[in-house]
Design a protein around this motif. Structure first.
Motif, PDB file in Angstrom:
ATOM      1  N   ASP A   1       0.808  -1.212   0.000  1.00  0.00           N
ATOM      2  CA  ASP A   1       0.000   0.000   0.000  1.00  0.00           C
ATOM      3  C   ASP A   1       0.845   1.268   0.000  1.00  0.00           C
ATOM      4  O   ASP A   1       0.378   2.319  -0.418  1.00  0.00           O
ATOM      5  N   VAL A   2       2.074   1.178   0.463  1.00  0.00           N
ATOM      6  CA  VAL A   2       2.911   2.361   0.621  1.00  0.00           C
ATOM      7  C   VAL A   2       3.727   2.572  -0.649  1.00  0.00           C
ATOM      8  O   VAL A   2       4.417   1.679  -1.111  1.00  0.00           O
ATOM      9  N   LYS A   3       3.642   3.781  -1.188  1.00  0.00           N
ATOM     10  CA  LYS A   3       4.419   4.140  -2.358  1.00  0.00           C
ATOM     11  C   LYS A   3       5.344   5.294  -1.970  1.00  0.00           C
ATOM     12  O   LYS A   3       4.948   6.223  -1.280  1.00  0.00           O
ATOM     13  N   PHE A   4       6.584   5.208  -2.417  1.00  0.00           N
ATOM     14  CA  PHE A   4       7.578   6.206  -2.037  1.00  0.00           C
ATOM     15  C   PHE A   4       7.144   7.605  -2.452  1.00  0.00           C
ATOM     16  O   PHE A   4       7.295   8.568  -1.696  1.00  0.00           O
ATOM     17  N   GLY A   5       6.611   7.737  -3.639  1.00  0.00           N
ATOM     18  CA  GLY A   5       6.185   9.042  -4.127  1.00  0.00           C
ATOM     19  C   GLY A   5       5.126   9.667  -3.239  1.00  0.00           C
ATOM     20  O   GLY A   5       5.172  10.868  -2.957  1.00  0.00           O
TER      21      GLY A   5
ATOM     22  N   LYS B   1       5.724  13.011  -1.085  1.00  0.00           N
ATOM     23  CA  LYS B   1       4.829  14.147  -1.323  1.00  0.00           C
ATOM     24  C   LYS B   1       4.158  14.572  -0.023  1.00  0.00           C
ATOM     25  O   LYS B   1       4.032  15.766   0.254  1.00  0.00           O
ATOM     26  N   SER B   2       3.768  13.608   0.785  1.00  0.00           N
ATOM     27  CA  SER B   2       3.173  13.925   2.079  1.00  0.00           C
ATOM     28  C   SER B   2       4.169  14.673   2.961  1.00  0.00           C
ATOM     29  O   SER B   2       3.814  15.650   3.634  1.00  0.00           O
ATOM     30  N   ALA B   3       5.425  14.234   2.953  1.00  0.00           N
ATOM     31  CA  ALA B   3       6.454  14.910   3.737  1.00  0.00           C
ATOM     32  C   ALA B   3       6.686  16.328   3.226  1.00  0.00           C
ATOM     33  O   ALA B   3       6.811  17.273   4.013  1.00  0.00           O
ATOM     34  N   LEU B   4       6.723  16.494   1.907  1.00  0.00           N
ATOM     35  CA  LEU B   4       6.879  17.826   1.329  1.00  0.00           C
ATOM     36  C   LEU B   4       5.725  18.740   1.719  1.00  0.00           C
ATOM     37  O   LEU B   4       5.929  19.908   2.068  1.00  0.00           O
TER      38      LEU B   4
ATOM     39  N   SER C   1      12.028  20.772  10.448  1.00  0.00           N
ATOM     40  CA  SER C   1      11.406  19.850   9.492  1.00  0.00           C
ATOM     41  C   SER C   1      12.034  20.001   8.111  1.00  0.00           C
ATOM     42  O   SER C   1      12.226  19.015   7.398  1.00  0.00           O
ATOM     43  N   PHE C   2      12.399  21.233   7.739  1.00  0.00           N
ATOM     44  CA  PHE C   2      13.065  21.430   6.450  1.00  0.00           C
ATOM     45  C   PHE C   2      14.442  20.780   6.450  1.00  0.00           C
ATOM     46  O   PHE C   2      14.824  20.127   5.476  1.00  0.00           O
ATOM     47  N   SER C   3      15.180  20.943   7.541  1.00  0.00           N
ATOM     48  CA  SER C   3      16.506  20.330   7.634  1.00  0.00           C
ATOM     49  C   SER C   3      16.419  18.806   7.560  1.00  0.00           C
ATOM     50  O   SER C   3      17.234  18.160   6.889  1.00  0.00           O
ATOM     51  N   ALA C   4      15.432  18.243   8.223  1.00  0.00           N
ATOM     52  CA  ALA C   4      15.249  16.791   8.181  1.00  0.00           C
ATOM     53  C   ALA C   4      14.908  16.332   6.770  1.00  0.00           C
ATOM     54  O   ALA C   4      15.417  15.306   6.298  1.00  0.00           O
ATOM     55  N   LEU C   5      14.058  17.090   6.089  1.00  0.00           N
ATOM     56  CA  LEU C   5      13.694  16.739   4.709  1.00  0.00           C
ATOM     57  C   LEU C   5      14.908  16.794   3.792  1.00  0.00           C
ATOM     58  O   LEU C   5      15.095  15.907   2.946  1.00  0.00           O
ATOM     59  N   VAL C   6      15.754  17.790   3.962  1.00  0.00           N
ATOM     60  CA  VAL C   6      16.971  17.903   3.152  1.00  0.00           C
ATOM     61  C   VAL C   6      17.893  16.719   3.417  1.00  0.00           C
ATOM     62  O   VAL C   6      18.482  16.155   2.481  1.00  0.00           O
TER      63      VAL C   6
END
Length: 111
Positions: free
Chosen positions: A39-43, A47-50, A88-93
């Motif tokens: 069920d889990v797709k990377f995209g 996208k949810s994280a973004l 959260s931005f630093s973690a995403l990077v």
């Protein structure tokens, strides 16, 4: 600054979710109970994280604007929102860098 029980509850829920994600069994992460592996797709996850990081940034910007225009006097809330957006931005990077590094490794593999 004192954290009220109402503010603690969402924080505790998020911490419990992160704790469940960090548990390992035989060096394989335990799957989330609400998802099947198929069920889990990377995209979708990325996208949810973004979207979450973007929402944090927008909320912080709105709170800072409210402080600057005099609509609100919640300076502490604005600073917390700003720090949350920054973290959260630093973690995403960092996640993006790990993904790019993994992709580079895969591309370097001989066929």
């Amino acid at each position: 600054m004192k954290i009220t029980p109402i503010e603690q509850q969402p924080m505790l829920i998020k911490m419990n979710q992160l704790q469940q994600l960090s548990q390992y069994k035989n060096d394989i992460a335990l799957p989330l109970q609400s998802f099947q592996a198929s069920d889990v797709k990377f995209g979708q996850v990325f996208k949810s994280a973004l979207d979450t990081v973007n929402d944090d940034g927008v909320k912080a910007a709105n709170k800072i604007t409210d402080i600057e225009t005099g609509v609100s006097n919640d300076l502490v809330g604005a600073m917390i929102a700003s720090q949350k957006a920054s973290i959260s931005f630093s973690a995403l990077v960092q996640v993006r860098n790990k993904v790019i590094g993994a992709l580079d490794e895969v591309l370097k593999m001989p066929v």
